[in-house]
Design a protein around this motif. Structure first.
Motif, PDB file in Angstrom:
ATOM      1  N   VAL A   3       4.344   6.817   9.149  1.00 41.08           N
ATOM      2  CA  VAL A   3       3.416   6.670   8.026  1.00 41.08           C
ATOM      3  C   VAL A   3       2.419   7.823   8.005  1.00 41.08           C
ATOM      4  CG1 VAL A   3       1.570   5.230   7.064  1.00 41.08           C
ATOM      5  CG2 VAL A   3       3.675   4.168   7.904  1.00 41.08           C
ATOM      6  N   CYS A   4       1.919   8.209   9.170  1.00 41.66           N
ATOM      7  CA  CYS A   4       0.957   9.312   9.244  1.00 41.66           C
ATOM      8  C   CYS A   4       1.623  10.656   8.951  1.00 41.66           C
ATOM      9  CB  CYS A   4       0.312   9.346  10.620  1.00 41.66           C
ATOM     10  SG  CYS A   4      -0.741   7.933  10.980  1.00 41.66           S
ATOM     11  N   ALA A   5       2.812  10.856   9.490  1.00 42.93           N
ATOM     12  CA  ALA A   5       3.454  12.157   9.383  1.00 42.93           C
ATOM     13  C   ALA A   5       4.085  12.393   8.019  1.00 42.93           C
ATOM     14  CB  ALA A   5       4.513  12.302  10.469  1.00 42.93           C
ATOM     15  N   ARG A  10      -0.594   6.629   4.258  1.00 42.85           N
ATOM     16  CA  ARG A  10      -0.641   5.555   3.273  1.00 42.85           C
ATOM     17  C   ARG A  10       0.517   4.584   3.486  1.00 42.85           C
ATOM     18  NH1 ARG A  10      -1.990   8.812  -2.388  1.00 42.85           N
ATOM     19  NH2 ARG A  10      -3.984   9.714  -1.695  1.00 42.85           N
ATOM     20  N   VAL A  11       0.175   3.332   3.736  1.00 45.81           N
ATOM     21  CA  VAL A  11       1.200   2.306   3.920  1.00 45.81           C
ATOM     22  C   VAL A  11       1.800   1.976   2.550  1.00 45.81           C
ATOM     23  CG1 VAL A  11       1.649  -0.068   4.654  1.00 45.81           C
ATOM     24  CG2 VAL A  11       0.007   1.348   5.919  1.00 45.81           C
ATOM     25  N   PRO A  12       3.105   1.936   2.430  1.00 46.80           N
ATOM     26  CA  PRO A  12       3.729   1.588   1.152  1.00 46.80           C
ATOM     27  C   PRO A  12       3.219   0.240   0.638  1.00 46.80           C
ATOM     28  CG  PRO A  12       5.366   2.433   2.668  1.00 46.80           C
ATOM     29  CD  PRO A  12       4.100   2.272   3.458  1.00 46.80           C
ATOM     30  N   ASP A  13       3.067   0.129  -0.686  1.00 48.67           N
ATOM     31  CA  ASP A  13       2.471  -1.073  -1.260  1.00 48.67           C
ATOM     32  C   ASP A  13       3.477  -2.001  -1.924  1.00 48.67           C
ATOM     33  OD1 ASP A  13       3.154   0.432  -3.423  1.00 48.67           O
ATOM     34  OD2 ASP A  13       1.134   0.565  -4.272  1.00 48.67           O
ATOM     35  N   SER A  14       4.769  -1.801  -1.664  1.00 44.80           N
ATOM     36  CA  SER A  14       5.783  -2.699  -2.220  1.00 44.80           C
ATOM     37  C   SER A  14       6.764  -3.087  -1.122  1.00 44.80           C
ATOM     38  CB  SER A  14       6.539  -2.038  -3.374  1.00 44.80           C
ATOM     39  OG  SER A  14       7.374  -0.995  -2.901  1.00 44.80           O
ATOM     40  N   ALA A  15       7.372  -4.255  -1.280  1.00 41.05           N
ATOM     41  CA  ALA A  15       8.335  -4.716  -0.290  1.00 41.05           C
ATOM     42  C   ALA A  15       9.532  -3.775  -0.215  1.00 41.05           C
ATOM     43  CB  ALA A  15       8.794  -6.130  -0.638  1.00 41.05           C
ATOM     44  N   PHE A  37      -1.183  -6.349  -0.758  1.00 42.07           N
ATOM     45  CA  PHE A  37      -1.132  -5.595  -2.012  1.00 42.07           C
ATOM     46  C   PHE A  37      -0.915  -6.451  -3.251  1.00 42.07           C
ATOM     47  CE2 PHE A  37       0.289  -2.604   1.337  1.00 42.07           C
ATOM     48  CZ  PHE A  37      -0.730  -1.659   1.207  1.00 42.07           C
ATOM     49  N   GLY A  38      -0.786  -7.770  -3.072  1.00 43.42           N
ATOM     50  CA  GLY A  38      -0.695  -8.650  -4.228  1.00 43.42           C
ATOM     51  C   GLY A  38       0.609  -8.582  -4.992  1.00 43.42           C
ATOM     52  N   GLN A  39       1.682  -8.120  -4.357  1.00 42.03           N
ATOM     53  CA  GLN A  39       2.972  -8.067  -5.040  1.00 42.03           C
ATOM     54  C   GLN A  39       3.601  -9.448  -5.035  1.00 42.03           C
ATOM     55  OE1 GLN A  39       6.099  -5.845  -3.132  1.00 42.03           O
ATOM     56  NE2 GLN A  39       7.352  -5.729  -4.974  1.00 42.03           N
TER      57      GLN A  39
END
Length: 220
Positions: A3-5, A10-15, A37-39
């Protein structure tokens, strides 16, 4: 690290995006996407399996493909579009505190009016059958039904505990393993590194024998 590299932290916001990360499965992806993320996406853990199986009287093995597919599809249809994270947490909490494995509190359960397993606890003359929602009568269910409790496994005295049916445990596998520590002057040790994929990827360990086969690599 990925995620960092690769994703700039930024952590993905969808399944769907989360599932592309190594080591992330459907449950983790659904939980993070819906709660953080409220998905509108489902979460299916052991508690959710138990609740849904009892509400719809699904008695087939809970790890079978037809039941697994049905569980994820049904959970997805039920998720509240406005508060998906709260709904998923509530469903898991319901299974953890009310619809428990051994002593479910059926009399105080908020979904008791919708629970097919509760309505069928008085049945004594055969297996419970399920088609699509709402729950159908026995003669209306296709045979053999991939979601139904087999006739020979119906135990009237168990009531709602007939649901869900636990998957069969695989027989334990017997192996002979011997490990050894090899060194040169107690300063250099023989270590092995596991492959980059699979269980315990890249883990370092000492050489060992499994079923008379030696697993080793080079001194490090």
């Amino acid at each position: 690290m990925l995620v960092c590299a690769d994703l700039e932290g930024r952590v993905p916001d969808s399944a769907e995006a989360l599932l592309r990360l190594p080591g992330v499965g459907r449950y983790t992806a659904g939980a993070v996407a819906s709660i953080a993320f409220g998905q509108r996406t489902p979460v299916v853990d052991g508690n959710v399996v138990r609740v849904l199986a009892r509400v719809r009287a699904v008695g087939a093995a809970s790890d079978s493909k037809p039941v697994t597919d049905w569980l994820w599809k049904t959970a997805g249809q039920l998720v509240d579009p406005d508060r998906p994270g709260d709904f998923n947490q509530a469903l898991m909490e319901l299974g953890a505190t009310v619809c428990t494995p051994r002593e479910p509190a059926c009399r105080t359960c908020p979904v008791r009016p919708q629970c097919a397993a509760y309505r069928l606890t008085g049945q004594r003359n055969g297996p419970v059958k399920l088609a699509s929602a709402p729950v159908a009568d026995i003669e209306e269910c296709a045979s053999p039904c991939p979601l139904c409790l087999p006739a020979d496994l119906w135990e009237p005295e168990r009531g709602v505990l007939n649901f869900p049916r636990k998957p069969r445990k695989a027989a334990p596998r017997a192996e002979q393993v011997a490990t050894c520590v090899l060194h040169r002057d107690r300063r250099r040790f023989l270590l092995c590194q596991r492959p980059e994929s699979g269980r315990w990827r890249c883990l370092l360990h000492t050489a060992y024998f499994r079923n008379k086969t030696l697993f080793y690599c080079t001194f490090g």
